[in-house]
Design an enzyme around this catalytic site. Structure first.
Site, PDB file in Angstrom:
ATOM      1  N   CYS A 341     -88.643 -25.551 -10.767  1.00 40.74           N
ATOM      2  CA  CYS A 341     -89.501 -24.792 -11.677  1.00 40.74           C
ATOM      3  C   CYS A 341     -88.719 -23.649 -12.324  1.00 40.74           C
ATOM      4  O   CYS A 341     -87.806 -23.898 -13.096  1.00 40.74           O
ATOM      5  CB  CYS A 341     -90.761 -24.319 -10.969  1.00 40.74           C
ATOM      6  SG  CYS A 341     -92.085 -23.892 -12.136  1.00 40.74           S
ATOM      7  N   HIS A 425     -92.987 -29.042  -8.238  1.00 34.38           N
ATOM      8  CA  HIS A 425     -93.151 -28.506  -6.893  1.00 34.38           C
ATOM      9  C   HIS A 425     -93.621 -29.641  -5.972  1.00 34.38           C
ATOM     10  O   HIS A 425     -94.261 -30.596  -6.415  1.00 34.38           O
ATOM     11  CB  HIS A 425     -94.205 -27.400  -6.865  1.00 34.38           C
ATOM     12  CG  HIS A 425     -93.840 -26.171  -7.618  1.00 34.38           C
ATOM     13  ND1 HIS A 425     -92.849 -25.310  -7.205  1.00 34.38           N
ATOM     14  CD2 HIS A 425     -94.343 -25.641  -8.777  1.00 34.38           C
ATOM     15  CE1 HIS A 425     -92.751 -24.305  -8.052  1.00 34.38           C
ATOM     16  NE2 HIS A 425     -93.645 -24.487  -9.022  1.00 34.38           N
TER      17      HIS A 425
END
Length: 502
Positions: A341, A425
């Site tokens: 991310c 994630h």
């Protein structure tokens, strides 16, 4: 059965999240339809529900404990800190803007009470029981007027309140008494009693104090939970990250191969979803630690740059501490680096940010052929795909939109040499993919590490949730807890002076 309970705490990190999860798992095992609820959560660890709503990871974990699908109803307000003074406000799973603490407590929070009460009532109409988690302490008297997560929601729902105290910190009797005595008479009517958490030793030595506490407050203690090692349950810290010392707890099983694998996670500012590396720590022979100095990367076989609420700020921090140069040297030497991310974004060539940091265009580390532009709309998704020949599931929470200009495809990102980057994630929780990835890392690092063939992260998480259920079932007065949930707060509870104004 129809009812509920609010689990409050004498302090932050007293154990509210795990006690709530434990009660949910205990009830679910009894066949009770139960849901967790936290009206307002401050956390940088979040999760995306199947309908695309962002909620705190702690509530997603509690939903798993309750054996139900998580939803935005379970955490209608999520605050994601961006600095010491401001947070992004996520309402019903969607971001609605940035707000200072003064602005939020000055009126916006109070206006949200009808929303959170509505969510709670909807849950109560769908489940036999709702177990609510409070935030911080219910005795934060400076914030009581606008409280929607502690006594405010308890009074709106007429729920009994169980106050949890961490005896490992010391001062638990004073904390129980003081918490009660700082509440108004109307709020005290809902405080049914106490639960001691993290006790070490002989419970019989504690009992005289519990008896005196009953005499002083007129309220009983519903259980004494022992200190339990190895609970890797999702954390929800906001600005303060509890790193369990400096090292994540790893599986105690010995490595399958001849070598261990060392993973260094850069503890960037405003680190978010650091729970991504829990799946690595669950592997026998994988040692995970959080680092903030360049020399701590020297012996690492894998460096992870995790998510962050401040990508540009994290980039500056890495450069200031010499970590950026150390990561670049690793890449040049063909030593593995994984960016997730925000960590993926800063590994790219360029970042255009007029949304999060408003820094404009800044140069990234230049290790991946990626250009990132921050959009005002947040991407919230639950992608499914394949990498390294194995199925992968994950979830996305980001404002940065990545334009991948080259490299080998890797999930939604790319790979160049031994530098990997993705927005996904939770991808490491996919067991077969995690094993293949660690095999690649071991090969590049020259380690004779072999992933265990049968590690199931999902099964390990279920074991932890069952352990929480066991703690409640074996060390709490479950008949009395059931009575509270079904019947509400006991009548005739005495007032403890001085109290707070109504």
């Amino acid at each position: 059965m129809s009812g509920g309970l609010l689990v409050a705490g004498t302090t932050s990190d007293a154990g509210k999240s795990v006690v709530t999860a434990g009660i949910c798992r205990w009830l679910a095992r009894k066949g009770v339809s139960v849901a967790p609820f936290k009206a307002q959560n401050m956390s940088l660890n979040s999760f995306v529900t199947r309908e695309g709503a962002e909620i705190g990871r702690a509530q997603a974990m509690q939903a798993q404990a309750a054996r139900v699908e998580p939803s935005a109803l379970m955490n209608p307000v999520l605050l994601k800190p961006g600095s010491d003074r401001s947070s992004q406000v996520v309402l019903m799973g969607k971001p609605v803007g940035e707000m200072t603490a003064r602005g939020y407590h000055g009126g916006r929070q109070e206006a949200l009470l009808s929303t959170v009460v509505g969510c709670l009532e909807e849950l109560r109409g769908s489940y036999d029981a709702v177990i609510c988690e409070g935030a911080g302490s219910p005795a934060e008297i400076n914030l009581r007027r606008t409280d929607i997560v502690n006594m405010g929601i308890a009074r709106a729902a007429r729920f009994p309140v169980l106050v949890v105290g961490d005896i490992d910190r010391g001062g638990v009797f004073a904390s129980f008494f003081g918490t009660t005595a700082l509440l108004s008479a109307q709020d005290q009517e809902l405080v049914a009693g106490y639960l001691v958490n993290k006790f070490r030793g002989d419970v019989s030595l504690l009992e005289p104090g519990l008896d005196m506490l009953l005499g002083l407050t007129g309220r009983r203690t519903f259980g004494v939970l022992p200190f339990q090692h190895g609970l890797g349950i999702d954390e929800e810290d906001g600005l303060r990250v509890s790193l369990r010392g400096a090292v994540r707890e790893s599986a105690v099983a010995p490595p399958v191969g001849d070598d261990v694998l060392r993973v260094a996670v850069c503890a960037v500012p405003l680190m978010s979803n650091f729970t991504d590396v829990d799946a690595l720590a669950a592997e026998p022979g994988v040692v995970v630690r959080f680092v903030d100095r360049a020399d701590e990367l020297v012996d690492a076989d894998l460096v992870v740059v995790p998510g962050t609420r401040g990508t540009v700020r994290a980039l500056e921090w890495l450069r200031e501490r010499g970590l950026a140069d150390a990561i670049a040297r690793r890449a040049a030497e063909g030593r593995p680096v994984l960016g997730i991310c925000g960590g993926f974004q800063l590994l790219g060539e360029r970042i255009e940010d007029d949304v999060e940091s408003r820094a404009g265009t800044v140069d990234g580390l230049g290790l991946l052929p990626v250009r990132v532009r921050f959009a005002r709309e947040k991407t919230l998704a639950r992608p499914v795909g394949e990498a390294l020949g194995e199925p992968v599931e994950g979830y996305e929470i980001h404002h940065g939109v990545a334009e991948v200009l080259g490299g080998e495809p890797f999930l939604d990102g790319c790979r160049v040499g031994e530098v990997w980057g993705t927005h996904w994630h939770g991808s490491l929780e996919s067991d077969a993919f995690r094993r293949r990835f660690l095999t690649e890392v071991a090969r590049a690092a020259g380690r004779r590490f072999v992933p265990a063939p049968d590690t199931s992260f999902g099964a390990l998480r279920e074991e932890q949730l069952d352990l929480l259920g066991d703690l409640i079932e074996e060390h709490a007065d479950t008949d009395a807890l059931l009575g509270l949930i079904e019947n509400g707060p006991p009548s005739g509870l005495p007032f403890i002076a001085p109290g707070a104004p109504s």
